[in-house]
Design an enzyme around this catalytic site. Structure first.
Site, PDB file in Angstrom:
ATOM      1  N   CYS A 247       0.819  -1.210   0.000  1.00  0.00           N
ATOM      2  CA  CYS A 247       0.000   0.000   0.000  1.00  0.00           C
ATOM      3  C   CYS A 247       0.859   1.268   0.000  1.00  0.00           C
ATOM      4  O   CYS A 247       1.540   1.538  -0.979  1.00  0.00           O
ATOM      5  CB  CYS A 247      -0.994  -0.038   1.159  1.00  0.00           C
ATOM      6  SG  CYS A 247      -2.398   1.080   0.894  1.00  0.00           S
ATOM      7  N   HIS A 337      -3.940  -5.043  -0.302  1.00  0.00           N
ATOM      8  CA  HIS A 337      -3.627  -5.602   1.015  1.00  0.00           C
ATOM      9  C   HIS A 337      -3.791  -7.121   1.006  1.00  0.00           C
ATOM     10  O   HIS A 337      -4.900  -7.628   1.185  1.00  0.00           O
ATOM     11  CB  HIS A 337      -4.540  -4.995   2.085  1.00  0.00           C
ATOM     12  CG  HIS A 337      -4.157  -3.619   2.489  1.00  0.00           C
ATOM     13  ND1 HIS A 337      -3.371  -3.353   3.588  1.00  0.00           N
ATOM     14  CD2 HIS A 337      -4.436  -2.415   1.927  1.00  0.00           C
ATOM     15  CE1 HIS A 337      -3.184  -2.052   3.693  1.00  0.00           C
ATOM     16  NE2 HIS A 337      -3.814  -1.460   2.693  1.00  0.00           N
ATOM     17  N   GLU A 339      -3.092  -9.203   3.260  1.00  0.00           N
ATOM     18  CA  GLU A 339      -3.509  -9.697   4.579  1.00  0.00           C
ATOM     19  C   GLU A 339      -5.009  -9.559   4.796  1.00  0.00           C
ATOM     20  O   GLU A 339      -5.548 -10.074   5.785  1.00  0.00           O
ATOM     21  CB  GLU A 339      -2.750  -8.948   5.679  1.00  0.00           C
ATOM     22  CG  GLU A 339      -3.291  -7.565   6.037  1.00  0.00           C
ATOM     23  CD  GLU A 339      -3.018  -6.491   5.009  1.00  0.00           C
ATOM     24  OE1 GLU A 339      -3.578  -5.387   5.131  1.00  0.00           O
ATOM     25  OE2 GLU A 339      -2.241  -6.735   4.064  1.00  0.00           O
TER      26      GLU A 339
END
Length: 369
Positions: A247, A337, A339
């Site tokens: 990011c 992202h 995750e």
């Protein structure tokens, strides 16, 4: 409690206030996730922003600290169509954050999509807000500085070095903390990668002193052009060990490689962004939260455009090999992202790739001793 949302163009939206009785200023954005309001509110990348949820029902499954992405709420304010239950109300109250419900979030979202992100003010009050006060609030919003002019990362970055030992350590990494989410740290630790989290302004000499097997530049809030000091540090690390980014970290790496970034009209915030892997042709549904992007016309020379957003063709990942003979020259980053937190897990394998990269570098270091 009364609630009012004021936009810089003079638009005034009234609703029911909840959470803390407070007045906040911030950039108005929207998130399209259907779940994950706790993760969203505690994500440091939302520092300086007032978040509108497009999904109408919020608060209906409570609040649990296990879902926190940081030590508390980082968003400035929260806007929802319907707020259910008392836990979300108490949660915002605990951290001094105001919220507003019973408003037309579709109208707000369409306004942001057509006009772009705007400066806004959210106020909750036990007493009704008068028309005279409304005028004062409009002036406050118009005089508020643009989020691009605010250095937001120092507010959310760690102030000291923090070490997270993995249970079954295989390798270690340094995370340059620009506002890192707990989910990112968890994904590394679960894969046997111990983490040394350092402040955003840590110099390369100190980073290298921890003898990491790779460096990860984290997510975070604000304009990447405010992070030139960090970008210079990252540039100095190139060729010495593998460098990765997520990011804001991706944008910082872009700048470190000599590229440029720009501000998106309304950003990507939600858990439904399709991203194509340029090398395999595979498409992943990803979680995203950013308002800036890499300039596609100015991708750094010698870099590979590794991932592309299928909604608007924006850059979702770049990679570059500084030294073809050594893994220490590998640089890669992604805008999305992997995750999740919240969102789909399609790209979670990228953490496996990070750890594999670190393992390879560790083996190279060992073989040269």
């Amino acid at each position: 409690m009364y609630g009012i949302l004021v936009l810089e163009d003079g638009t005034i939206i009234r609703g029911k206030g909840f959470g803390a009785e407070a007045e906040v200023l911030g950039e108005l954005v929207f998130n399209t996730s259907m779940t994950g309001y706790v993760e969203i509110l505690t994500d440091p990348s939302y520092n300086g922003q007032i978040v509108t949820m497009t999904y109408p029902l919020e608060g209906n499954y409570g609040v649990d600290k296990r879902w926190f992405e940081s030590e508390g709420i980082k968003a400035e304010g929260f806007i929802v169509k319907d707020m259910t239950g008392i836990e979300l109300d108490s949660f915002l109250k605990e951290y001094g954050v105001p919220g507003i419900s019973d408003v037309d979030t579709r109208f707000i979202t369409k306004k942001i999509r057509s006009k772009g992100v705007v400066k806004s003010l959210l106020k909750t009050s036990a007493t009704e807000i008068s028309e005279e006060e409304e005028k004062e609030l409009v002036n406050k919003v118009r005089n508020y500085e643009d989020i691009s002019d605010i250095d937001l990362v120092p507010e959310v970055s760690t102030k000291k070095v923090v070490k997270y030992p993995a249970k079954d350590e295989k390798i270690s990494c340094v995370v340059i903390d620009c506002g890192v989410k707990q989910s990112i740290l968890n994904c590394l630790l679960e894969r046997g990668c111990s983490v040394v989290k350092v402040p955003y302004d840590t110099k390369e000499e100190e980073i290298l002193s921890y003898n990491p097997d790779f460096v990860l530049v984290s997510n975070g809030p604000g304009d990447p052009e405010k992070m030139l000091e960090t970008a210079n540090t990252v540039k100095n690390l190139f060729g010495k060990l593998p460098v990765t980014g997520i990011c804001l970290g991706h944008q910082i790496i872009t700048i470190a490689l000599g590229g440029k970034t720009y501000k998106l009209k309304f950003g990507h915030r939600g858990g439904n962004q399709p991203v194509k892997d340029s090398s395999t042709g595979k498409v992943y549904i990803t979680s995203q939260n950013h308002g800036f992007a890499t300039d596609m016309s100015n991708v750094p020379e010698g870099s590979i455009l590794s991932h592309v957003n299928l909604n608007d063709d924006t850059v979702e990942g770049i990679s570059k090999i500084m030294d073809s003979d050594n893994v220490k020259g590998v640089v890669w980053s992604v805008q999305h992202h992997p995750e999740a937190g919240p969102g789909p897990h399609d790209a979670m394998f990228l953490f496996d790739d990070m750890v594999a990269l670190g393992m390879k570098f560790k083996q190279e270091k060992t073989s040269k001793r």
